[in-house]
Design a protein around this motif. Structure first.
Motif, PDB file in Angstrom:
ATOM      1  N   ILE A  97       0.839  -1.197   0.000  1.00 34.37           N
ATOM      2  CA  ILE A  97       0.000   0.000   0.000  1.00 34.37           C
ATOM      3  C   ILE A  97       0.873   1.245   0.000  1.00 34.37           C
ATOM      4  O   ILE A  97       0.604   2.224  -0.714  1.00 34.37           O
ATOM      5  N   LYS A 102      -2.361  -0.292  -3.988  1.00 34.41           N
ATOM      6  CA  LYS A 102      -3.405  -0.453  -2.987  1.00 34.41           C
ATOM      7  C   LYS A 102      -4.193  -1.752  -3.163  1.00 34.41           C
ATOM      8  O   LYS A 102      -4.466  -2.444  -2.182  1.00 34.41           O
ATOM      9  N   PHE A 106      -4.286  -4.412  -0.126  1.00 35.17           N
ATOM     10  CA  PHE A 106      -5.500  -4.732   0.622  1.00 35.17           C
ATOM     11  C   PHE A 106      -5.918  -6.181   0.410  1.00 35.17           C
ATOM     12  O   PHE A 106      -6.416  -6.838   1.332  1.00 35.17           O
TER      13      PHE A 106
END
Length: 136
Positions: A97, A102, A106
């Motif tokens: 991240i 991202k 995640f």
């Protein structure tokens, strides 16, 4: 050698067990015109069960318990190792991240968390599977 003939319905329902037998050696279950021998073990549980076509082996309850609990150290090892591995994966996800990825970060954190929870729930799931098997 003692031979006893019992009805198939009473065998399947377990009614024949109400009679006290001192030392059962052989029990013959009559299925139609076929008599299938069943070997009885020392503790009264059967080593073989009768089916229409074949004689299928049935494992005694003590043997089943020893087989089921033989994997307990392996399950304990997986649970012990799950936390450090999940920690490393969560840290890697946080670094991804920070590097601008991202979605991958995640996804890695979510998969690590879900995997950790499932590994810790595996003894519960195995006992649930065992109870379903006993019910059938």
């Amino acid at each position: 050698m003692r031979t006893e003939s019992i009805e198939f319905q009473s065998f399947m329902s377990g009614e024949y067990k109400s009679k006290k037998r001192l030392h059962p050696k052989w029990i013959t279950v009559a299925k139609g015109s076929i008599a299938i021998p069943i070997i009885s073990s020392l503790n009264g549980s059967f080593a073989f069960a009768a089916t229409q076509d074949t004689v299928a082996p049935v494992v005694a309850s003590t043997t089943k318990e020893s087989i089921i609990h033989a994997f307990d150290p392996l399950i304990d090892l997986m649970i012990s190792v799950a936390l450090p591995i999940a920690g490393i994966m969560i840290t890697g996800g946080a670094l991804m991240i920070m590097l601008g990825q991202k979605d991958k970060g995640f996804m890695l954190i979510m998969n690590a968390s879900l995997g950790y929870v499932l590994v810790n729930l595996s003894p519960l799931l195995l006992s649930l599977l065992e109870s379903v098997g006993k019910a059938i």
